[in-house]
Structures are given as C-alpha cells and as structure tokens.
Design a protein around this motif. Structure first.
Motif, PDB file in Angstrom:
ATOM      1  N   THR A  54       0.850  -1.189   0.000  1.00  0.00           N
ATOM      2  CA  THR A  54       0.000   0.000   0.000  1.00  0.00           C
ATOM      3  C   THR A  54       0.881   1.232   0.000  1.00  0.00           C
ATOM      4  N   VAL A  55       0.451   2.231  -0.726  1.00  0.00           N
ATOM      5  CA  VAL A  55       1.202   3.481  -0.808  1.00  0.00           C
ATOM      6  C   VAL A  55       0.229   4.639  -0.590  1.00  0.00           C
ATOM      7  N   PRO A  56       0.382   5.363   0.493  1.00  0.00           N
ATOM      8  CA  PRO A  56      -0.486   6.520   0.718  1.00  0.00           C
ATOM      9  C   PRO A  56      -0.365   7.520  -0.434  1.00  0.00           C
ATOM     10  N   GLY A  57      -1.474   8.080  -0.811  1.00  0.00           N
ATOM     11  CA  GLY A  57      -1.439   9.093  -1.869  1.00  0.00           C
ATOM     12  C   GLY A  57      -1.779   8.548  -3.234  1.00  0.00           C
TER      13      GLY A  57
ATOM     14  N   PRO B 270      11.894  -3.123 -13.462  1.00  0.00           N
ATOM     15  CA  PRO B 270      10.472  -2.895 -13.196  1.00  0.00           C
ATOM     16  C   PRO B 270       9.816  -2.050 -14.292  1.00  0.00           C
ATOM     17  N   HIS B 271       8.609  -2.463 -14.662  1.00  0.00           N
ATOM     18  CA  HIS B 271       7.785  -1.690 -15.591  1.00  0.00           C
ATOM     19  C   HIS B 271       6.573  -1.217 -14.797  1.00  0.00           C
ATOM     20  N   VAL B 272       6.476   0.065 -14.606  1.00  0.00           N
ATOM     21  CA  VAL B 272       5.430   0.634 -13.762  1.00  0.00           C
ATOM     22  C   VAL B 272       4.277   1.122 -14.642  1.00  0.00           C
ATOM     23  N   PHE B 273       3.086   0.646 -14.351  1.00  0.00           N
ATOM     24  CA  PHE B 273       1.891   1.110 -15.065  1.00  0.00           C
ATOM     25  C   PHE B 273       0.958   1.727 -14.031  1.00  0.00           C
TER      26      PHE B 273
ATOM     27  N   ALA C 292       2.791   7.044 -10.778  1.00  0.00           N
ATOM     28  CA  ALA C 292       3.934   6.309 -11.337  1.00  0.00           C
ATOM     29  C   ALA C 292       5.196   6.603 -10.528  1.00  0.00           C
ATOM     30  N   TYR C 293       5.375   7.856 -10.126  1.00  0.00           N
ATOM     31  CA  TYR C 293       6.572   8.194  -9.358  1.00  0.00           C
ATOM     32  C   TYR C 293       6.477   7.661  -7.923  1.00  0.00           C
ATOM     33  N   ARG C 294       5.235   7.574  -7.410  1.00  0.00           N
ATOM     34  CA  ARG C 294       5.078   6.925  -6.094  1.00  0.00           C
ATOM     35  C   ARG C 294       5.530   5.465  -6.196  1.00  0.00           C
ATOM     36  N   ALA C 295       5.077   4.818  -7.257  1.00  0.00           N
ATOM     37  CA  ALA C 295       5.444   3.408  -7.441  1.00  0.00           C
ATOM     38  C   ALA C 295       6.946   3.270  -7.675  1.00  0.00           C
ATOM     39  N   LEU C 296       7.512   4.222  -8.401  1.00  0.00           N
ATOM     40  CA  LEU C 296       8.960   4.177  -8.634  1.00  0.00           C
ATOM     41  C   LEU C 296       9.715   4.280  -7.310  1.00  0.00           C
ATOM     42  N   GLY C 297       9.249   5.167  -6.436  1.00  0.00           N
ATOM     43  CA  GLY C 297       9.876   5.285  -5.118  1.00  0.00           C
ATOM     44  C   GLY C 297       9.802   3.963  -4.363  1.00  0.00           C
ATOM     45  N   TYR C 298       8.653   3.324  -4.461  1.00  0.00           N
ATOM     46  CA  TYR C 298       8.453   2.059  -3.743  1.00  0.00           C
ATOM     47  C   TYR C 298       9.399   0.985  -4.265  1.00  0.00           C
TER      48      TYR C 298
ATOM     49  N   ALA D  23      -5.094   5.441  -7.569  1.00  0.00           N
ATOM     50  CA  ALA D  23      -5.655   4.191  -8.077  1.00  0.00           C
ATOM     51  C   ALA D  23      -4.581   3.121  -7.971  1.00  0.00           C
ATOM     52  N   GLN D  24      -4.975   1.910  -8.223  1.00  0.00           N
ATOM     53  CA  GLN D  24      -4.014   0.817  -8.155  1.00  0.00           C
ATOM     54  C   GLN D  24      -2.931   0.991  -9.225  1.00  0.00           C
ATOM     55  N   ALA D  25      -1.707   0.704  -8.854  1.00  0.00           N
ATOM     56  CA  ALA D  25      -0.599   0.727  -9.824  1.00  0.00           C
ATOM     57  C   ALA D  25      -0.031  -0.680  -9.909  1.00  0.00           C
TER      58      ALA D  25
END
Lengths: 833, 121
Positions: free
Chosen positions: A58-61, A76-79, A86-92, A64-66
């Motif tokens: 889970t990522v606050p902020g 990693p390929h982030v969608f 996308a940048y939140r997911a990249l940070g994760y 929608a689901q990434a």
C-alpha cells in the motif's frame, strides 16, 4: 540426579555470552543471535532475493491501483493511472531494491554518514559540510515552490519510499543494515536535493586553480598557461569545426620560466584546503583521469536502416549496486524507459516513444577561489570587500553518532561567494555553481514528455548543473548536441583557473552564458555528433574561457574516426564501438617511439635492449584486447616518457611530477624535437632531444616490464592480467564486490580501463529511432542491491563483453501480465487492497 | 527409538517458535519444555532439536531462495566458508536451547531437590 553446579555455571556463561554478543556486541560485530536467526536474521536476505510471483503493498497518496511487472532482466515496468502515481510506485520499487544505497548516498551528500556508520566517517562528513553542500540544499529548499508539479513529484516519490519502509518487516531489512546493526531512516523529500548535490560534487568539482598554481610554482605563469591551457593542444571539438581530422596545435611551447614563489605558497594553501576531496577531482588523487564518458549519434543518412541511432555511455564510479536504477514508467502521457538515480524521481538517461537522450560531462570550470582578507586571522568574524568589512556568516556544524548524540562540532564560515576555509595561514573562499542554484528536477520530468529533439533541447534550456554535453535524437531523424549548464562569466580576461582577489567585488562573476552561446550543433553536415569530455568548441571558433586543462581527446578522436569511416552504421556497430579496443593515443605515440628508436639505433646499433623493445612495440596492433601482450610495454613507455619529460615539474625533494599535463601536450611537443622541455635536467652535461627521451623511455620500459612481468611472451604480459575492472560494493566489502574483471580496453580507449579500475561505463545504451523505438543496454551489475539476488549482478556478463541486452519497452501491461507471467507487484491506496 | 518422537516434537516446537518470535524464544521454550515434560526431554536432546529446527528452516529456505549464494557472500566477509556460518547458526540455536534447559533443570532441582530430573544425568 541433581544437575551439577559446573553445568549450571556453564549454562549461565553460555547464555550470558550469547546474550551479550546479541544485545551489546561491540561494533562492528553484528548482534550474534538476531543476526543468525533463520527467520528474521541475515538468512532472510536470501528469501528477499527472489521476486515473488505476486506481491502487494500500500502506498499513501495513490489515486488508483498501480501495477509493476518485472521483466527477465529484473527491470520494473510501472503502469499507473497518473504520473504522480507512477513516481510513487517508482519510489516504492527503488526502495525495495536499493534501500541502503538510497540512505548511504543521501547521507554522503548531507554530511551525516556518522549517524549511520559512526565516528569513522567524521572526516568525510566534515569535508562535505565544509564544501557547503548541506547549507546549499537547505537554502534551495527554502526557495522551492511546494505547489509545483516537480516538487509534488518529489513528494510522491518520497511517499513511495516511505510506504516501503513503513511496510517492511524485520525480515526485509537489507544486508548492509544488518552488518552495521542500523535501521533505515524515513525518507524526506529534501533527500532528493541532497542526492542531486552529490552528483554535482561528483561531476562538477574540479579545483583547476590548484593544478595551475602547482605548475606555476615550478615553471612560472607563462609555462603553466601553456601546459594547462584553456585551448586543448589537439582539437577534435564537440561542436564540429568543419575539419575532417583532429588538429594538433603547432604553437611552440614556451620554455620553463622561473619558479613563482607566490604561486607556490598559494598552491600549498589551496592544496591543504582541498586535500580531502582530491579523489573527487576528475584528475584523481594520483593524476589519473578517473572519469570519462562517451556519447554519439548518427543521422539516418549514415545508417544502414535509415533511422537515427544514438549511443550513450556515461562513465562513473563502478559500484555494486550500480549507480543507476533502470525502470520503465507508463502513466497517461508518460511513457519513458531509462535509468534513474536512486533517490531522484526522473529518468536521467533514456528514451520515450519519440526521443532518446544521453549525457557526457562537460567539465567546464564552474568553481572559483578567492583570497580573502579577514579581521582576525585566527577567528575571523569579518572579511574585506572594496574597503568595507562585511560580516561572515557562521554556521555551526554538529556531527551525531549512531545513537543521535552530538560527538563533534565545527564552524564553517561563509562569505557572499560561498564557504571559506583557512589553509596555510590564508583564508580562501569558494564560489561554485552547484551551491548557487537548485538543480531543477523539473527539467528531467519535462524531457520525459518531449516529442522531438528540438522540444527536448528547449525543455533543457533552464538546466543549471552539473554541466553536461546533452545528446538527443528523435524519430524524425534529427540529432543534436549542446553543452548545457550554468557557465560563469568572469571579469577582465574571463579566466577561472586563477585565484582571484577577494577584497574586490570586481573579482566576482558578472553573469552566466546565455543559452544561445552554448556550444552545440544540430543535424551537422558530417552526419554524426560525438562527445567524450573533450573541449566543446574549437577556440578558433569561440575563444571565450570555458575551462582549462581539458581531458585528452583520445576517445573523441577514436569515435570520430570510427564514425567518419562508417557510412552505413548499424546498431551492432554502435554497440561494438562502445568497447572498441583501438586507441588514437597509441596510433599517435607508437610511430613516434619507433621512429625515435630507429634514429637512435642508427647511431648506436649495438643497443640490443632498445632494438628488442622497438621490435616488440612494432609488432603491436595497437589494440587493448584481453589477450594482447604488447599494450603493457606501451603503457610503461608512456609512464616513463611522462616521468622523463616533465622533470621540470618535479618539486625539489620529490621523485614524481607534481602535476602531469595532458598527454595531448606531449603530442604537440612531438612536433618540436628540439624544445628545451625534452631536456632531462637531471642528466648533467647532456642535452636531450625528443628522440633521446622517447628512445630512453622505450628502453627503460622494456627493462621495467621484464622485471615486473617476466620475459616477453610470458602470460603475465597479457593485458587481462595487467588491467582489470573492479566493482566495489558500497561498503567496500570484497566478497560483495566483483573484482579483477577482465575487460577489453585501456587508457584512452572508448571503454577506458586504467588505474584502479574503479571507474568505467556505468550504463551503456544504444537506441534506434525507427517507427518503433528499440533500445539495448546494460549495467555493471544489476537492479537489485541484494547480494544474494541473481539480479545483483545478472547484467555483468553483457557489460563485460559489451554485448548489451535488448531493452523491453512494451506499450501496455497486458504483454507482461500474460503468460509467461512476470513477477508482479500491485500497489494500492490504503484500505483498497 | 523412543526418543525420536519427543525429539521430533521438540524440533517442530522450536521451528514454530522461531517463526513466531525472535531468538530469545529458544531458551525460554527449551526451559518450558523441560519443566513441563522432564521425563521426555533432556538438555542435550533439546539442544539437538533446536539446532535441527534452525537447520531445517535454513534447509527449507534453500529450496526456494539462494541461501547458498548468500552464505558464500557472508562467508567471504569473515573469511570463512559459507557452510561455517550455517553451522554457527545451528550451534547458536543448540547452545541457547541447552542453556535454557540447564537453567530450568537447576530451577526445578532447587524447587524439589529429591526429584530425579532426567535420564542422561
């Protein structure tokens, strides 16, 4: 039976010892039982080494689901639904793979390494803070527009990192923290600024004044000007100068002058002030050029498939994990693939569906020193400018240990120019572009959307530091290059390689170059563009001071020669060129050595050593292949040549030159066989000329080579036995490093390998800009920072051989989600899993 | 042969305890087992069982994770073979269990000195 007292005591001792070693073990010993616990201890690192087929977080902020899919190379390929997501997911995912690296690099820039590794890092932290990096970042932070898209992106990235940290279990702790018995700190958005400041230090720290002062101290100002000239002795500029071959400067080198004692004193002071950072200079601590990068692009007309080709090859320190983290981001209008710096939410080098880009370091002079006058030499509070005393800003720096206790303090003084340091009884202040303006992450976010090379260049117009030779190609076939960054304008002669008088405001910078004056070219007639850290513009076209003592142009000469000879360039050509073993340096110097040997042998035909040496060198194909057995002789001859030629630069009492001028200066000197510089003043009664020194160097090289490596033909002469790449783990632990890697290439080749082998290609990339963009690339390691993971070093093979891997750049996630399924990670907003 | 069942039981208990709680659980569980069933367990058996539990978890880990590679990397740091670190883990578990059991034995003996505590003494 009642248990015996000795067994009871022994049990107490056993538990006591284990308890002590587990709870209060003296560092650096990790706590014993927690470390060896098979579930939460170090062995859990093995379990985390494997990407689970499916994972969730889970990522606050997140709006929608990434979804994140990992391809066969572990990239990693982030969608995501939006760019911020996308940048939140990249940070994760970056934290998931590189948490320790994120922490360590940021602390290095913030001067807080002691809080992670203890007082042992105090010296490094003090240097960082004395440079003013943390203060500069804090000031930049005050000026940040927190409502801007760029800052919101930085915060989103930070959210992603913290979501990973917050969701970590004890078993997820990376190996390095276990070894250090430490825990990761939560990430702050300001850390991104620290990280970028660190890149400024890596790429734009170069106290040019110091080298020049050291030379002037020995041979005077005029000779110093010529040896470390703002005009490179061989011109093969980035901005094409209309010539079809490199131009060697034929201006006679002025003779050595009288030693400049004032320069000597200043050199001592400046050298003392910057000693701790010597290794960061591009000249390295031993006069060894440590960093070098290449990039080139070819217009469609000169490629076989009639699509523009771009090759990127930035060289940096080789580390494990790699300095770069590759990723593909897809969200709304964003669709970009490339490498990111762990800690910075942007693809730094890469491509989208329309444009590809890459950088080499410009190496412009963006750092100046000023000799200041202060009120009290021991503890100054004011400094003098134009006859008026101005107050010094005092900043108390506190250093904390791993428990957060302050264990040391010092005070850094600042003038309006920047930090001021005392050295050798003098006070020197420093102005540096890296401390002046924030590096705008916004530019990197914008270029990810660029639809053409022109749009890309326009987006990059506000880029400040570290100055880069920015190369871009697009699908329409446009190729362009521009040396971009804040280039200071200085008063009077404009020179930045001299220490200026700090008591005059007239010494200060007067502005910076307008973008329109930046060196560059777009779709040149020659059909290709290339940069390799050489002087960007031929001084015959623009003589404005941009820097001095430019790196040797050997790589630029070689790649230009290869590109000139190839009118049907292919992806394979580009790939092969990146590890090309040929050497423009050898092509220039080997004939000179041989000609000199033949001249000397004509007079002394019984000189069998010289005869043998010439025969051996003459048989060399001038290629630094792994099995080559002659390159070592040439390298020793070059070393000997520098030692004999630059005897004037050996300080009294020393045995080696204080500074080695660029080898291109020697190349220019080859055209002046009677120059007084050729005379070795240590040989009284004899006046040597060019051929004497060249022949003597070759003769001595053979003797040295035999002593060190045995007779010629011996396996020890193989280049792969002499020179290696060494990729050290961030904590420099040999077992986590990959050492003694056999590589093709030597000093001055396109894939240079020299000295300690700790710097080299940090990311190799070739992109073909056809209707569909295709990329190939490799890292000196892998994506994961986990040494147990196959993704820790899975790309090392293609990196070593220069084969590159096809970069997977799917249009949508369905390709990755379908069979065979890739490991995936689903990130959701809190409460929506 | 009659020791096999309690040994296996103890091994399973140690393994489950290790999954559930950090390392101090080993001497505690060992002591509890010895206090609860002194006729079934001995310090030596409990030591072996704890070692087997940790060793078993590590062996299980090798089925799906590169534990061997990690052991080799870690061994390199301390200039030991990777297997030595695995053996050290097993030994630490055994020592913790043995220590806990011996202390429990002493406590039990102090509480009821006439009781015959276990077989191997």
């Amino acid at each position: 039976m009642i248990p015996s007292k000795p067994r009871f005591i022994l049990a107490l001792v056993v538990l006591g010892v284990i308890g002590y070693l587990s709870i209060a073990a003296p560092k650096p010993v990790p706590p014993l039982a927690p470390f060896l616990d098979p579930v939460r201890g170090v062995w859990a690192v093995a379990r985390n080494a494997v990407l689970p087929q499916t994972a969730a977080g889970t990522v606050p902020g997140l709006t929608a689901q990434a979804r994140v899919f990992y391809d066969l190379r572990g990239v990693p390929h982030v969608f995501a639904a939006s760019e911020l997501d996308a940048y939140r997911a990249l940070g994760y995912v970056t934290a998931r793979d590189r948490l320790f690296q994120l922490d360590l690099q940021t602390r290095a820039a913030a001067g807080t390494l002691t809080e992670l590794v203890g007082p042992v890092a105090l010296g490094v932290d003090q240097e960082t803070r004395a440079l003013g990096l943390p203060r500069a970042v804090e000031r930049q932070l005050l000026g940040v527009d927190t409502a801007s898209e760029a800052w919101r992106t930085v915060e989103a990235y930070s959210d992603g990192i913290n979501a990973y940290i917050d969701g970590m279990h004890a078993a997820d702790l990376p190996l390095e923290y276990r070894l250090l018995d430490a825990r990761p700190a939560r990430w702050k958005p300001v850390n991104t600024l620290y990280l970028l400041a660190r890149m400024g230090l890596t790429l734009a720290y170069d106290p040019e004044e110091l080298r020049r002062l050291r030379v002037a101290a020995l041979v005077g100002d005029r000779a110093a000007d010529a040896l470390l000239s703002p005009r490179a002795a061989i011109q093969e500029p980035i901005e094409p100068n209309g010539q079809t071959a490199p131009r060697i400067d034929s201006t006679p080198l002025p003779p050595p002058g009288a030693p400049d004692t004032a320069a000597g004193a200043l050199a001592l002071a400046l050298g003392s002030a910057t000693r701790g950072l010597d290794a960061l200079s591009r000249h390295g601590s031993g006069g060894d050029v440590t960093l070098g990068s290449n990039n080139w692009a070819v217009s469609p007309a000169r490629t076989r498939d009639k699509f523009a080709l771009l090759a990127g090859d930035p060289h940096l320190d080789l580390t494990l994990p790699s300095i770069w983290y590759a990723a593909h981001l897809s969200a709304g209008g964003l669709d970009v693939y490339g490498v990111t710096l762990p800690g910075a939410p942007a693809v730094t080098i890469g491509f989208n569906r329309n444009v590809a880009w890459t950088f080499t370091n410009t190496g412009a002079d963006v750092m100046d020193f000023y000799a200041e006058s202060v009120d009290v030499a021991a503890h100054p509070t004011k400094y003098l400018v134009d006859g008026t005393w101005r107050p010094l800003e005092q900043r108390v720096e506190r250093y904390r240990d791993t428990d957060g206790r302050v264990f040391a303090t010092d005070t850094v003084l600042y003038t309006h120019r920047g930090p001021m340091r005392r050295a050798g009884g003098r006070w020197l202040s420093m102005r540096w572009t890296v401390l002046d303006r924030p590096m705008m992450i916004a530019t990197f976010l914008q270029i990810a959307h660029a639809r053409s090379a022109d749009e890309w260049l326009s987006d990059m117009s506000t880029y400040a530091w570290p100055a880069q030779n920015m190369l871009v190609a697009d699908r329409s076939g446009t190729i362009a290059i521009r040396s971009t960054g804040t280039f200071p304008m200085r008063p009077d002669n404009g020179r930045g390689d001299i220490v200026r008088d700090g008591t005059k405001s007239a010494s200060d910078w007067t502005g910076s170059w307008p973008v329109s004056r930046y060196p560059g070219a777009r779709n040149p007639a020659q059909g290709f563009l290339a940069s390799a850290n050489q002087q960007p513009v031929d001084p015959r076209m623009d003589s404005t001071y941009l820097g001095a003592d430019w790196p040797d142009p050997w790589r630029a000469m070689r790649i230009n020669a290869l590109l000139r000879a190839d009118s049907q360039a292919t992806v394979d050509d580009m790939r092969n060129d990146q590890t090309d073993p040929g050497s423009a340096r050898a092509d220039l110097f080997v004939p000179a050595f041989l000609a000199a040997a033949h001249t000397v042998l004509a007079a002394t035909p019984n000189d069998s050593v010289l005869h043998d040496a010439a025969d051996l060198l003459g048989a060399w194909d001038r290629r630094y292949t792994e099995d080559n057995e002659r390159a070592v002789l040439f390298e020793m001859a070059m070393r000997e040549l520098a030692r004999r030629l630059w005897d004037e630069l050996i300080p009294p009492g020393d045995s080696a030159p204080a500074v080695r001028p660029p080898e291109s200066v020697i190349a220019a000197l080859l055209q002046q066989p009677s120059s007084v510089w050729w005379d070795d003043r240590r040989t009284s009664g004899t006046v040597e000329r060019r051929d004497d020194i060249l022949a003597a160097s070759l003769r001595a090289a053979l003797g040295d080579a035999k002593r060190r490596y045995g007779e010629p033909g011996n396996d020890n002469w193989r280049w792969s036995k002499v020179q290696h790449a060494n990729i050290y783990h961030l904590l420099e632990l040999p077992s986590l490093s990959r050492l003694n890697i056999e590589v093709q290439g030597g000093p001055g080749t396109l894939s240079p390998s020299s000295g300690s082998g700790r710097a080299g290609p940090s990311w190799r990339m070739v992109v073909q800009m056809g209707p569909d963009v295709h990329g190939w690339g490799t890292l000196p390691g892998g994506e994961s920072g986990n040494p147990a993971s196959g993704r820790y070093d899975n790309m090392l093979r293609s990196w070593r051989t220069g084969t590159l891997d096809a970069l997977y750049f799917p249009l949508d996630s369905q390709v990755l989600a379908g069979p065979p399924r890739s490991p995936s990670l689903t990130l959701s907003p809190p409460g929506r899993r | 042969m009659r020791d096999v069942k309690p040994f296996l039981l103890a091994t399973c208990i140690f393994a489950l305890a290790t999954w559930a709680a950090p390392w101090p659980v080993i001497p505690v569980v060992s002591a509890v087992m010895l206090l609860v069933a002194p006729r079934a367990f001995s310090p030596l058996m409990l030591a072996c069982a704890a070692g087997a539990a940790w060793g078993g978890i590590l062996a299980w880990t090798t089925l799906y994770a590169p534990l061997g590679r990690l052991a080799a990397e870690l061994g390199g740091i301390v200039h030991l073979p990777g297997a030595a670190l695995v053996a050290l883990s097993v030994a630490v578990a055994a020592a913790l269990a043995w220590g806990g059991a011996e202390l429990a034995l002493a406590v039990r003996a102090r509480a009821s000195p006439s009781v015959v505590v276990h077989k191997d003494n």
